[in-house]
Design a protein around this motif. Structure first.
Motif, short mmCIF file in Angstrom:
data_model
loop_
_atom_site.label_atom_id
_atom_site.label_comp_id
_atom_site.label_asym_id
_atom_site.label_seq_id
_atom_site.Cartn_x
_atom_site.Cartn_y
_atom_site.Cartn_z
N VAL A 44 45.33 49.03 49.83
CA VAL A 44 46.42 48.43 49.05
C VAL A 44 46.81 49.33 47.89
CG1 VAL A 44 47.09 46.47 47.61
CG2 VAL A 44 45.81 46.08 49.72
N HIS A 45 45.80 49.87 47.19
CA HIS A 45 46.03 50.79 46.08
C HIS A 45 46.86 51.99 46.54
CE1 HIS A 45 45.05 53.01 42.38
NE2 HIS A 45 44.74 54.04 43.14
N THR A 46 46.51 52.54 47.69
CA THR A 46 47.23 53.69 48.24
C THR A 46 48.65 53.32 48.66
OG1 THR A 46 45.13 54.61 49.03
CG2 THR A 46 47.15 55.53 49.96
N LEU A 47 48.81 52.14 49.26
CA LEU A 47 50.14 51.71 49.71
C LEU A 47 51.10 51.54 48.54
CD1 LEU A 47 49.27 49.11 52.52
CD2 LEU A 47 50.28 51.39 52.79
N TYR A 48 50.61 51.03 47.41
CA TYR A 48 51.46 50.92 46.23
C TYR A 48 51.95 52.30 45.80
CZ TYR A 48 50.90 45.95 45.06
OH TYR A 48 50.96 44.59 45.05
N HIS A 49 51.06 53.26 45.80
CA HIS A 49 51.46 54.62 45.41
C HIS A 49 52.42 55.22 46.43
CE1 HIS A 49 49.17 55.12 41.80
NE2 HIS A 49 48.02 54.88 42.38
N MET A 89 47.42 50.28 39.73
CA MET A 89 46.34 50.28 38.75
C MET A 89 45.64 48.93 38.68
SD MET A 89 48.21 52.42 35.73
CE MET A 89 46.86 52.17 34.59
N LEU A 90 46.39 47.86 38.91
CA LEU A 90 45.82 46.52 38.82
C LEU A 90 45.08 46.10 40.10
CD1 LEU A 90 48.76 44.62 37.09
CD2 LEU A 90 46.57 45.24 36.05
N THR A 91 45.26 46.85 41.17
CA THR A 91 44.71 46.44 42.46
C THR A 91 43.21 46.20 42.40
OG1 THR A 91 46.41 47.70 43.63
CG2 THR A 91 44.46 47.09 44.87
N TYR A 92 42.48 47.09 41.74
CA TYR A 92 41.03 46.98 41.70
C TYR A 92 40.56 45.82 40.83
CZ TYR A 92 40.37 51.37 44.17
OH TYR A 92 40.37 52.35 45.13
N ARG A 93 41.46 45.20 40.07
CA ARG A 93 41.11 44.02 39.30
C ARG A 93 41.59 42.74 39.98
NH1 ARG A 93 39.03 47.84 37.77
NH2 ARG A 93 38.90 48.74 35.68
N GLN A 94 42.77 42.79 40.60
CA GLN A 94 43.38 41.59 41.15
C GLN A 94 42.82 41.21 42.52
OE1 GLN A 94 47.56 42.82 40.94
NE2 GLN A 94 47.89 41.30 39.35
N TRP A 95 42.48 42.19 43.33
CA TRP A 95 42.07 41.91 44.71
C TRP A 95 40.55 41.80 44.81
CZ3 TRP A 95 45.57 42.35 49.15
CH2 TRP A 95 46.91 42.44 48.75
N ARG A 96 39.98 40.96 43.98
CA ARG A 96 38.52 40.85 43.89
C ARG A 96 37.90 40.24 45.14
NH1 ARG A 96 36.69 41.50 38.70
NH2 ARG A 96 34.79 40.36 39.20
N THR A 110 39.74 47.58 51.93
CA THR A 110 41.05 46.93 51.84
C THR A 110 41.70 47.21 50.50
OG1 THR A 110 40.35 45.15 53.33
CG2 THR A 110 42.26 44.72 51.92
N ILE A 111 40.91 47.15 49.43
CA ILE A 111 41.44 47.41 48.10
C ILE A 111 41.96 48.85 48.01
CG2 ILE A 111 40.86 47.59 45.65
CD1 ILE A 111 38.81 45.39 46.07
N LYS A 112 41.21 49.79 48.56
CA LYS A 112 41.65 51.19 48.55
C LYS A 112 42.97 51.34 49.29
CE LYS A 112 37.29 53.71 48.20
NZ LYS A 112 36.39 54.66 48.90
N PHE A 142 56.57 49.81 38.01
CA PHE A 142 56.30 48.64 38.85
C PHE A 142 55.22 48.93 39.90
CE2 PHE A 142 57.10 45.81 42.46
CZ PHE A 142 57.11 44.58 41.82
N PHE A 143 55.46 49.91 40.77
CA PHE A 143 54.50 50.18 41.84
C PHE A 143 53.22 50.82 41.31
CE2 PHE A 143 58.40 50.14 44.62
CZ PHE A 143 58.06 48.99 45.31
#
Length: 256
Positions: free
Chosen positions: A98-103, A81-88, A94-96, A75-76
């Protein structure tokens, strides 16, 4: 590597209408599968495995293991992995983040999930169960190791090195495809490890009735199929060039 270093003037490369429609459908499907995998594993443990507990009941403590591992590794990590596609619509920093927060949210899930299964093995009555003897456990160790290495390298390279942004831009750009490839490889391993774990568990618990397709067996099979489907969809979204975006970052184009 030229495309990682060419100068660009566009902030974002827009997808065509058809590509955007396909991307939206795949993203929606990915979300359904990711949320569905968590819902199925929780439902399985609640309805058929008796719920959850801590060390006072090792059998129920074990149920935390599949739930937390699916939450962390699927899930997380899948959302990361989808962050760089979804948060266009967001800027690159900001994308980085969010990507880090998910991990970061995945890490405690994985840690507690590991503690739960080791406690279950060690406290099992009347005889403790040996640790790390099965194919599932070996694959799990490899997956955890790769995930930890990915996080450390990613954090150091894409966050810490931003303090000297210009000097490290070329290095970070060269590391992007390597980091991405190892990321999808780790996700593949996570799904494979989940499948071996589900198979191992049903053979231990409903071995005599599994071939007659009981309700619990159907739920576990549905969970396994959902994990595989999530892997396929997320792999397509993250690997297709048409869904990628190019953002200017300090004068250097970074392909995501």
């Amino acid at each position: 590597m030229g495309r990682f270093h060419r100068e660009v003037h566009e902030e974002q490369v827009e997808m065509s209408g058809g590509s955007r429609c396909c991307f939206s459908l795949l993203t929606l499907l990915a979300e359904v599968l990711l949320f569905g995998s968590v819902a199925l594993v929780v439902a399985w443990c609640l309805k058929y495995r008796g719920g959850f507990a801590w060390t006072e009941d090792p059998n129920l403590q074990f149920n935390l293991h599949p739930v937390l591992m699916v939450s962390g590794f699927i899930f997380f990590a899948g959302h990361a992995m989808l962050t760089y596609r979804q948060w266009r619509c967001c800027n690159h920093s900001t994308i980085k983040l969010v990507h880090t927060l998910y991990h970061i949210m995945a890490i405690p899930c994985i840690a507690v999930g590991l503690i739960a299964v080791f406690d279950f093995h060690n406290n099992k009555k009347p005889t403790p169960i040996p640790n790390l003897y099965s194919l599932h456990s070996w694959m799990g160790l490899v997956t955890v190791g790769l995930y930890g290495l990915q996080f450390i390298v990613g954090f150091f390279s894409f966050l810490f090195l931003l303090c000297c942004d210009t000097a490290t831009a070329s290095f970070r750009a060269a590391l992007v495809p390597v980091h991405s490839s190892f990321g999808i490889t780790t996700f593949f391993l996570a799904v494979a490890t989940c499948l071996t774990g589900l198979t191992e568990k049903v053979l231990f618990t409903i071995r005599d009735t599994y071939s007659s397709m009981p309700d619990e067996g159907l739920v576990v099979n549905a969970l396994g199929c959902t994990l595989v489907a999530a892997l396929v969809v997320i792999s397509v979204i993250t690997s297709q060039n048409v869904f990628r975006q190019s953002r200017a970052h300090g004068g250097i184009a970074t392909e995501l």
